[in-house]
Structures are given as C-alpha cells and as structure tokens.
Design a protein around this motif. Structure first.
Motif, short mmCIF file in Angstrom:
data_model
loop_
_atom_site.label_atom_id
_atom_site.label_comp_id
_atom_site.label_asym_id
_atom_site.label_seq_id
_atom_site.Cartn_x
_atom_site.Cartn_y
_atom_site.Cartn_z
N LEU A 74 0.91 -1.33 -0.02
CA LEU A 74 0.14 -0.16 -0.16
C LEU A 74 0.97 1.21 -0.04
N PHE A 75 0.76 2.11 -0.97
CA PHE A 75 1.56 3.27 -0.87
C PHE A 75 2.99 3.06 -0.91
N GLY A 76 3.63 1.93 -1.47
CA GLY A 76 4.84 2.04 -1.58
C GLY A 76 5.54 1.09 -0.22
N LYS A 77 4.61 0.71 0.56
CA LYS A 77 5.13 0.11 1.89
C LYS A 77 4.40 -1.34 1.56
N THR A 78 5.16 -2.45 2.27
CA THR A 78 4.65 -3.69 2.24
C THR A 78 4.31 -3.93 3.57
N PHE A 79 3.10 -4.33 3.91
CA PHE A 79 2.75 -4.88 5.37
C PHE A 79 2.46 -6.38 5.48
N ARG A 80 2.58 -7.06 6.60
CA ARG A 80 2.39 -8.18 6.75
C ARG A 80 1.15 -8.65 6.51
N TYR A 81 0.34 -7.93 6.95
CA TYR A 81 -1.18 -8.47 6.87
C TYR A 81 -1.83 -7.16 6.27
N PRO A 82 -3.34 -7.41 5.56
CA PRO A 82 -3.80 -6.53 5.14
C PRO A 82 -5.08 -5.86 6.20
N PHE A 83 -4.60 -5.58 7.23
CA PHE A 83 -5.27 -5.13 8.19
C PHE A 83 -4.50 -4.18 9.08
N PHE A 84 -5.38 -3.16 9.67
CA PHE A 84 -4.45 -1.85 10.29
C PHE A 84 -5.39 -1.47 11.47
#
Length: 338
Positions: A74-84
């Motif tokens: 998301l917006f150039g960042k990679t996150f471990r999971y799709p929740f915030f």
C-alpha cells in the motif's frame, strides 16, 4: 500472552462502559457515549458486526497446496497483513484513565510497526494529541497514518505540518467525524466538507490522501473526483448516525463503482481473520479494526497488541488456505456466500 489473558486484564482496568467482551459486537455498551458505544439506539454498531456474520466462506481444498501469502502493498509500503489499527480518540474518557491519547498512541504505533502492520492515529481538540501521535509515527520511520479531523483550512495546515515532519506514508481525514458532538460549534470550526473544499485540502499535501467515512457510491465518487487515493468505507463505528446501514452492506456496490481506481479500506464490526477475508472478497484492499485494539492495549500493552495481531493474522491465513487462496489477489467473491 494469550488473548483470554488480555481480555481478563482489560476487564479489571477498563472504566464503567467497556466490558472487554470476548466478542466486541456492540451489545454490552450499546448506546454508551461517553464509552465505546454507538449513537442513539446503538443499532448501527450492532448491525456492523451482525452483517459480517451473515456472510459465509466457501471451503475448497481441491487446489494446489501452497502457503498463504498475507502481505499487502500500500502506497509503496509492504505490510505483513492487510489490516490496520483504526484511530481511537479520548481513550481516557471512553475507556479509563490507565491511558491517555498520548500514551495509548505511543504503545499502539510502535507495537503495530514491530508486528509488521501500521496504526492509524486519532486527532482531538487538544493539540498535544496530534503532536504526540506524529512523534510516535516518526520514531517508526513513518509507519503510521495520522487521521486529521475536518477542521477549518488554517487548522488543517497546522496539522499537516506535523504530519509532513514525521514522515508518515499517508494521511487520512475522517470526514464522518463531522457528526461527533465535540466537533459541533467548535472554535476553530469543523464539520462537513464539500467536494471543492476537500480538493482544496488535498492541495496542502503531497501524501496519499485517505478519506475515511464514505458510505455511498456517490460519496466514493466525490472523494475520487476531489483527488483521494483511497477511501475507508466507514460509519465511524455507529458513533455519528443511528440507523445507518452496515459497512458490509454497502462495500460491494462501492467497490464495483470505483472499479479499482483508488484503494478501498473498510472498518466496522470486523472481528476475526475470517471477517477480513470476507471484506477482501467483497472488494476491499484492506481493513481497519479499532475497538479491539483498544482492549489489546489496555489488557496487555505492547504484548497485547502483538498477540491480537497474530490472532487475526493466523485466522486470515487459515481461511485463505481452506478456501483456496494463496495470495490476497486470489481472494474472489466466489469464495464467499452473501
């Protein structure tokens, strides 16, 4: 730390309103404001939860035996999971004085970043809230999303200066906060924004702008025309309008109308990894979860946040494996029954 331990500890330190229920479904607190409840009868928060439960997942294990990749870009960042973690404000008023907005965000932002996701932070009438939130985000290298209230333009400029200085990867505005009682008749003024006003606000930042509080196709398209890079389908957890539809009920039609032209996040009653899966199947790119993160912080601090993230993440991974999706992009509407 086990999740049951988090709940037990939270029940002993929460105030008189939140019960740290095993499932946060809006019933025990119903219309408790102050408190975590919803406006009026409390119907909207309860409906948010119920409608996700009415959607079922379709099991299919006749597929290639690959591990599930739960990562989201998301917006150039990679996150471990799709929740915030969603933004929470005035936690000392609505929960208990164990934390203030300042100390709460210090724990939440760093813990989420350490666990591979990001936290959205809140805003308030006290300028120190945004100062502390952006400082917490700065310490993580920008892994957080400050959420600015719909103030007047001058105040927004002041808030954005703090947002820009902390290196946040995006900025949000919860336009539905116009319905919060403490924002009405305020100085500086705050409230609803026209499409033109929203466009003028977005000119004040080069960061991806997320409009939180969209509940209709018309609203989504207005946000898009104003220049938003993402929206959050949200009714503010039922706290700003009674008798609202749930986010689960409107997500599909909003996703269909947007047609991939901007990112879609959704919140409201999402309480398990299976619920996250359902939201992605309906067209969301990611989800926000708010109230349970408050419980996690109060019940376990940093360890509580990490335990909760692992819980939701493992549930999502299990649902993906059992429904035949080895990546988020492979999650389709055929995998749910709604």
């Amino acid at each position: 730390m086990k999740y049951e331990e988090i709940l037990k500890t939270a029940r002993n330190c929460m105030g008189p309103y939140c019960k740290a229920c095993s499932v946060c479904n809006g019933r025990a607190c119903r219309n408790q404001i102050p408190g975590p409840g919803a406006k009026g009868s409390g119907d909207t928060a309860i409906r948010n939860y119920q409608k996700w439960q009415e959607i079922r997942v379709n099991m299919d294990t006749l597929c290639e035996n690959l591990p599930a990749d739960t990562s989201l870009e998301l917006f150039g960042k990679t996150f471990r999971y799709p929740f915030f973690a969603g933004p929470a404000g005035a936690v000392n008023l609505h929960y208990s004085e164990k934390y203030t907005d300042v100390t709460y965000n210090e724990v939440l932002v760093s813990s989420c970043a350490d666990a591979g996701i990001a936290a959205f932070t809140g805003d308030g009438t006290n300028p120190e809230v945004m100062c502390a939130a952006t400082e917490a985000i700065r310490k993580t290298g920008g892994l957080g999303v400050p959420t600015v209230k719909p103030w007047n333009l001058q105040t927004i400029r002041e808030k954005f200066a703090q947002v820009h200085s902390c290196g946040a990867f995006a900025v949000a505005m919860d336009v539905d906060a116009a319905g919060l009682p403490f924002l009405k008749n305020m100085t500086p003024p705050a409230g609803r924004k026209s499409e033109q006003e929203l466009a003028e606000i977005m000119k004040e930042t080069n960061l991806p702008f997320i409009v939180k509080g969209v509940m209709t196709v018309r609203g989504a398209l207005k946000a898009k025309e104003a220049g938003a890079k993402a929206i959050v389908v949200s009714n503010h957890g039922g706290r700003v309008l009674d008798q609202c539809p749930s986010t689960a009920e409107v997500l599909k039609e909003i996703s269909d109308a947007v047609e991939g032209s901007m990112k879609i996040l959704v919140d409201g009653g999402i309480r398990s990894g299976a619920d996250v899966f359902k939201a992605l199947a309906l067209g969301a790119d990611g989800v926000l979860i708010c109230r349970p993160f408050v419980t996690a912080v109060y019940g376990g601090g940093s360890d509580g946040v990490r335990t909760y993230i692992d819980k939701i993440g493992s549930e999502l991974e299990d649902t993906m494996v059992m429904c035949g999706a080895d990546s988020l992009k492979k999650i389709t509407r055929e995998m749910i029954r709604f």
